[in-house]
Design a protein around this motif. Structure first.
Motif, PDB file in Angstrom:
ATOM      1  N   UNK A   1      23.336 -29.715 -20.159  1.00 48.30           N
ATOM      2  CA  UNK A   1      24.674 -30.444 -19.703  1.00 48.30           C
ATOM      3  C   UNK A   1      25.818 -30.462 -20.884  1.00 48.30           C
ATOM      4  N   UNK A   2      26.813 -30.459 -20.818  1.00 47.18           N
ATOM      5  CA  UNK A   2      27.891 -30.777 -21.759  1.00 47.18           C
ATOM      6  C   UNK A   2      28.322 -32.145 -21.630  1.00 47.18           C
ATOM      7  N   UNK A   3      28.150 -32.779 -22.508  1.00 42.99           N
ATOM      8  CA  UNK A   3      28.622 -34.374 -22.477  1.00 42.99           C
ATOM      9  C   UNK A   3      29.490 -34.870 -23.591  1.00 42.99           C
ATOM     10  N   UNK A   4      30.008 -35.931 -23.500  1.00 42.50           N
ATOM     11  CA  UNK A   4      31.152 -36.439 -24.499  1.00 42.50           C
ATOM     12  C   UNK A   4      30.838 -37.690 -24.856  1.00 42.50           C
ATOM     13  N   UNK A   5      31.002 -37.938 -26.068  1.00 45.27           N
ATOM     14  CA  UNK A   5      30.747 -39.370 -26.618  1.00 45.27           C
ATOM     15  C   UNK A   5      32.297 -40.024 -26.491  1.00 45.27           C
ATOM     16  N   UNK A   6      32.372 -40.864 -25.472  1.00 45.23           N
ATOM     17  CA  UNK A   6      33.636 -41.366 -25.012  1.00 45.23           C
ATOM     18  C   UNK A   6      34.735 -40.458 -24.545  1.00 45.23           C
ATOM     19  N   UNK A   7      35.783 -40.715 -24.079  1.00 48.64           N
ATOM     20  CA  UNK A   7      36.726 -40.143 -23.263  1.00 48.64           C
ATOM     21  C   UNK A   7      37.066 -38.498 -24.045  1.00 48.64           C
ATOM     22  N   UNK A   8      36.950 -37.485 -23.315  1.00 48.67           N
ATOM     23  CA  UNK A   8      37.209 -36.241 -24.057  1.00 48.67           C
ATOM     24  C   UNK A   8      38.920 -36.288 -24.088  1.00 48.67           C
ATOM     25  N   UNK A   9      39.367 -35.420 -25.249  1.00 46.05           N
ATOM     26  CA  UNK A   9      40.908 -35.053 -25.026  1.00 46.05           C
ATOM     27  C   UNK A   9      41.291 -33.887 -24.207  1.00 46.05           C
ATOM     28  N   UNK A  10      42.393 -33.688 -24.216  1.00 46.60           N
ATOM     29  CA  UNK A  10      43.069 -32.556 -23.368  1.00 46.60           C
ATOM     30  C   UNK A  10      42.299 -31.208 -23.544  1.00 46.60           C
ATOM     31  N   UNK A  11      41.927 -30.946 -25.076  1.00 39.98           N
ATOM     32  CA  UNK A  11      41.634 -29.579 -25.116  1.00 39.98           C
ATOM     33  C   UNK A  11      40.243 -29.374 -24.812  1.00 39.98           C
ATOM     34  N   UNK A  12      39.361 -30.457 -24.799  1.00 43.90           N
ATOM     35  CA  UNK A  12      38.014 -30.401 -24.616  1.00 43.90           C
ATOM     36  C   UNK A  12      37.826 -30.346 -23.213  1.00 43.90           C
TER      37      UNK A  12
ATOM     38  N   UNK B   1      28.626 -32.968 -26.814  1.00 41.21           N
ATOM     39  CA  UNK B   1      26.944 -32.748 -26.559  1.00 41.21           C
ATOM     40  C   UNK B   1      26.629 -31.516 -26.075  1.00 41.21           C
ATOM     41  N   UNK B   2      25.857 -31.010 -26.234  1.00 36.73           N
ATOM     42  CA  UNK B   2      25.202 -29.937 -25.483  1.00 36.73           C
ATOM     43  C   UNK B   2      23.563 -30.056 -25.363  1.00 36.73           C
ATOM     44  N   UNK B   3      23.285 -30.568 -24.210  1.00 35.14           N
ATOM     45  CA  UNK B   3      21.801 -31.253 -23.942  1.00 35.14           C
ATOM     46  C   UNK B   3      20.965 -30.033 -23.410  1.00 35.14           C
ATOM     47  N   UNK B   4      19.626 -30.159 -23.280  1.00 28.61           N
ATOM     48  CA  UNK B   4      18.790 -29.355 -22.640  1.00 28.61           C
ATOM     49  C   UNK B   4      17.363 -30.205 -22.200  1.00 28.61           C
ATOM     50  N   UNK B   5      17.023 -30.218 -21.068  1.00 34.10           N
ATOM     51  CA  UNK B   5      15.854 -30.890 -20.353  1.00 34.10           C
ATOM     52  C   UNK B   5      15.127 -30.046 -19.412  1.00 34.10           C
ATOM     53  N   UNK B   6      13.882 -30.527 -19.430  1.00 28.28           N
ATOM     54  CA  UNK B   6      12.839 -29.873 -18.592  1.00 28.28           C
ATOM     55  C   UNK B   6      11.584 -30.552 -18.738  1.00 28.28           C
ATOM     56  N   UNK B   7      10.382 -29.771 -18.030  1.00 32.22           N
ATOM     57  CA  UNK B   7       9.173 -30.433 -17.840  1.00 32.22           C
ATOM     58  C   UNK B   7       8.254 -29.424 -17.735  1.00 32.22           C
ATOM     59  N   UNK B   8       7.069 -29.316 -18.263  1.00 32.60           N
ATOM     60  CA  UNK B   8       5.949 -28.235 -17.914  1.00 32.60           C
ATOM     61  C   UNK B   8       5.084 -28.758 -16.934  1.00 32.60           C
ATOM     62  N   UNK B   9       5.032 -27.965 -15.642  1.00 36.42           N
ATOM     63  CA  UNK B   9       3.984 -28.332 -14.700  1.00 36.42           C
ATOM     64  C   UNK B   9       2.911 -26.928 -14.415  1.00 36.42           C
ATOM     65  N   UNK B  10       1.804 -27.092 -14.775  1.00 36.63           N
ATOM     66  CA  UNK B  10       0.909 -26.099 -14.768  1.00 36.63           C
ATOM     67  C   UNK B  10       1.382 -24.896 -15.169  1.00 36.63           C
TER      68      UNK B  10
END
Length: 404
Positions: free
Chosen positions: A275-286, A258-267
């Motif tokens: 972030x790069x996240x994983x659903x469960x333990x990643x294998x050796x290649x990942x 998973x490649x995510x994105x987050x932020x917020x608008x302030x004025x």
């Protein structure tokens, strides 16, 4: 404590003093070039100089800055009351609508004549109004035949490169709420859940927390998104290997990258947390590609300091790619400035030789994209300081913390 919090919240917008500082810089430039006025068409520049945020459409709207510092908005009638609410605007002149029986640009020429600035040298950040929403009309020079139009599209853009203390405070506040939105996103990233559902839930909960915490002192004025948000934008599983993927409402499955994105608008100000996240333990290649991506970002961090060229940061990261045979997985430069826009100049690119200065704010995001496997990219918002850099985003970055 309540009084201290109130004082803090008062800082969540740009002050009149800061708007005056910006305006004075433009006026100084006008004096150096003997300009009778400066016309701004860019909605970002107008917001930067006045705090007036509006929705650009086919209807021309501009900010006229006179030599004495007077700011006049020229735009459609529908913006009259809206513009009059802006304390940094001294006058508002309107036309009925576009295209009308008399074209708005013709009316602008008449207005400038009435203001006594229809001749001599007039600055403008564009040759005329431009819009992709069906607009057609004459250039500024066509309605001001006696004037010499000096087009300078980069004046305000260059001013925006170095952020003031007030701007940095707003970006830090953006990082704070982007961090919360991402925490909700990760908490809800479970197998069997759909990306749009996760994103909507995380964004809503973070925004509600933001609104409830800041209360009426949060100024929603923005030229971009308001509140906090987090999501994937389609970067799930093998599709995460597309840096600018579009949402496909994918369902999360064990083993997904998973490649995510987050932020917020302030004025109007933004930050970037990815972030790069994983659903469960990643294998050796990942795991291998995750670690390589982390090394590339650390190299970028190590090369960010005042006095160096932006190109040197990208060059150092590219050297890492070269040494490790990673060019097949390269897609984009190392990063970009951020502030009122998600992408601003200057850029961490081998072709951008802008000298880094204290106060510049960048997103640092070298990535690796392996077709059929996934994408690997962290993005952090950083501030160039007098001695190096300060990390403004603070979400965990290590592999263990990235497992859902």
């Amino acid at each position: 404590m309540r009084r201290e919090n109130y004082k803090l919240m008062q800082k969540l917008r740009i002050s009149p003093k800061e708007f005056k500082r910006r305006t004075d810089l433009v006026i100084d430039s006008m004096k150096e070039r003997d300009l009778n006025a400066f016309i701004f068409w860019s909605s970002v520049s107008i917001f930067y100089l006045s705090g007036f945020a509006f929705i650009p459409t086919e209807r021309p709207l501009c900010l006229i800055l006179s030599k004495d510092g007077t700011k006049t908005i020229f735009g459609p009638r529908l913006e009259l009351e809206h513009a009059q609410e802006c304390l940094e605007i001294q006058d508002v002149k309107t036309y009925p609508d576009y295209p009308d029986t008399v074209h708005p640009m013709t009316r602008l020429g008449q207005l400038l004549k009435e203001m006594g600035v229809d001749s001599g040298k007039i600055g403008s950040d564009g040759a005329g109004y431009g819009s992709s929403q069906g607009y057609r009309g004459p250039q500024l020079a066509e309605v001001l035949p006696l004037a010499e139009i000096v087009v300078d599209p980069y004046l305000v853009e260059e001013m925006r490169m170095v952020k003031s203390e007030e701007e940095i405070a707003l970006i830090k506040e953006s990082c704070r709420w982007g961090n919360l939105a991402h925490r909700f996103l990760q908490n809800y990233s479970k197998p069997g859940s759909f990306e749009n559902e996760i994103s909507a839930r995380a964004s809503l909960e973070a925004t509600l927390a933001m609104m409830n915490t800041l209360g009426p002192l949060y100024d929603p004025t923005t030229i971009g998104r308001g509140g906090a948000s987090a999501g994937f934008r389609g970067q799930i599983g093998p599709n995460s290997a597309l840096p600018h993927a579009m949402s496909i409402n994918a369902m999360l499955k064990p083993g997904d990258v998973l490649v995510t994105g987050a932020g917020a608008g302030v004025f109007g100000y933004n930050s970037e947390l990815e972030r790069t996240m994983f659903v469960g333990e990643p294998d050796k290649e990942k795991t291998k590609f995750f670690n390589l991506m982390m090394q590339a970002q650390e190299i970028a961090f190590d090369n960010i300091r005042p006095g160096r060229k932006c190109s040197e940061v990208d060059a150092a990261v590219r050297e890492f790619y070269e040494k490790n045979g990673l060019w097949d997985y390269w897609r984009h430069h190392t990063g970009h400035a951020i502030g009122l826009l998600g992408h601003e100049a200057p850029f961490f690119d081998i072709g951008d030789h802008t000298i880094m200065k204290p106060g510049m704010v960048f997103s640092v995001e070298p990535g690796l994209y392996v077709m059929g496997l996934g994408g690997f990219r962290h993005s952090d918002t950083v501030l160039v300081t007098e001695t190096g850099m300060e990390m403004l985003t603070y979400y965990p970055r290590d592999l263990e913390s990235m497992i859902c």
